[in-house]
Structure formats: structure tokens, C-alpha cells
Design an enzyme around this catalytic site. Sequence first.
Site, short mmCIF file in Angstrom:
data_model
loop_
_atom_site.label_atom_id
_atom_site.label_comp_id
_atom_site.label_asym_id
_atom_site.label_seq_id
_atom_site.Cartn_x
_atom_site.Cartn_y
_atom_site.Cartn_z
N CYS A 1 50.55 10.18 39.43
CA CYS A 1 51.28 10.07 38.58
C CYS A 1 50.03 9.86 37.14
O CYS A 1 50.15 10.50 36.36
CB CYS A 1 51.88 8.88 38.41
SG CYS A 1 53.19 8.63 39.66
C1 BEZ Z 1 51.16 8.71 43.31
O1 BEZ Z 1 51.38 8.61 42.07
O2 BEZ Z 1 49.87 8.91 43.64
C2 BEZ Z 1 51.84 8.42 44.43
C3 BEZ Z 1 53.12 7.42 44.19
C4 BEZ Z 1 53.82 7.03 45.39
C5 BEZ Z 1 53.46 7.41 46.58
C6 BEZ Z 1 52.35 8.27 47.00
C7 BEZ Z 1 51.74 8.82 45.68
#
Ligand code: BEZ
Length: 219
Positions: free
Chosen positions: A45
Site C-alpha cells: 500500500c
Molecule cells: C501490503 O500492503 O503490503 C499488504 C497488506 C496486507 C497483506 C499483505 C500485504
Amino acid sequence: MAIRLGDDAPDFSAETTEGTVNFHEWLGDDWGVLFSHPKDFTPVCTTELGMAAKLKPEFEKRGVKIIGLSVDPLDSHKGWEKDIEETQGQAVNFPMIADADRTVSDLYGMIHPNASDTFTVRSVYVIGPDKKVKLTLTYPASTGRNFDEILRVIDSLQLTAKYSVATPVNWKDGEDCIIVPAVTDEQAKEKFPAGWTTLKPYLRVTPQPNKVKGESQTA
Ligand code: BEZ
């Protein structure tokens, strides 16, 4: 009930990093992209938000407002935004919805309980000026989205809305388009002065209308 293409985009009022947003009013006559993030302070994200912020001028050029969502409170978003600026070299320059009570996530079906009870999936909704949903995308939390692809689809949607053309496989801005089947050859003479090539009666290829000399350069 899942949101489907052509549905009215649900309206809502939400707290964001840029104050309270009344969604439909905030959109005004623009297009919109609403996209969810599973959680604050997550790695994928973080990269997505940096990229979306870098591409904001591209969205603006197309008359599109962008708004993100994550199921964490406002103070958490604000802390995370510092990290995003530090690591991605770009400050977040659009509102991020603080959806700690999941009102908006539930309204849009962004939580898929068989994937996760607590995180949203990576949803994208493109909304037209008529407030109808024009595109939905759903990615798993572990896969970052391609924001160039979101812009590419918006270019296609806007060409369809303005010129009655569709776009073929792997189409990129500037490449030939397809005259939609609903347009007769007679109508096409008016609409496509640059002409077209008929490969089959249902497959008529024409230069991208807004790239033809003398046409407006914005779709
Ligand atoms: C991420 O944004 O890196 C992420 C969020 C939830 C699970 C796996 C990755």
C-alpha cells in the site's frame, strides 16, 4: 450485494485526511476513482499511494478525482503519510478515507471475509460523471495494482463516452480504435471523418478520434 458495472455508486459521508467528504458532492461533475488499501503501515500500500500521488496530474488532466480508503483512523493515516513521503519521495496529495468503522468498505463490498475478516481487498471503482460505476477491479492484498492500467482504462472509457469507439486488445493511447457496433456505416460517415477500415462488418477500425488533426485533444 456486490457492486456491478452500471450501478449507481453508493453515496456516503466520511472523514478523510482532507476533512469531511460528501462523496457525490465532492465528485461534482468529474470522474472519480475510489480505491481501497488493506491496512495502514503496510508495504505494498505504501508504494501504491506514492505512485497514485505521483500520477495525480495525469488523473487531473482527464478530469478525474482520486480518493483512497483504509480501515484505520485518521491519526494513523496521518502518521503513515509521513512514511509514504519519506520512502516514496512524494507526499499524498488526495484524500484518504478513515474507515475505522468500515461503513464505506461495507457499502462497497471491499471486505471479502474468505480472504480476510479485517483487511479490505484492493478494490478500484471508476465512477463516471453520471455517478454510475464504469469499472471495478479486485486485487489480492499481496499484489500491488498497476495505476498506468487504471489511466489506460479511463482513456478508453472517456473515448467511448465521447466518440462511440471501443478499444481493442492491449490498446494504448494513440492507437487505432474500433467503431462500436451500434453505430451504422451511415452514422459513421458523420462521426469519423478520417474514415475507417472494415475488416468484417462488425470490426471497423478507425484512427483514435481525438488524435485526428482538427479534433479536440482531450477525450
Ligand atoms: C501490503 O500492503 O503490503 C499488504 C497488506 C496486507 C497483506 C499483505 C500485504
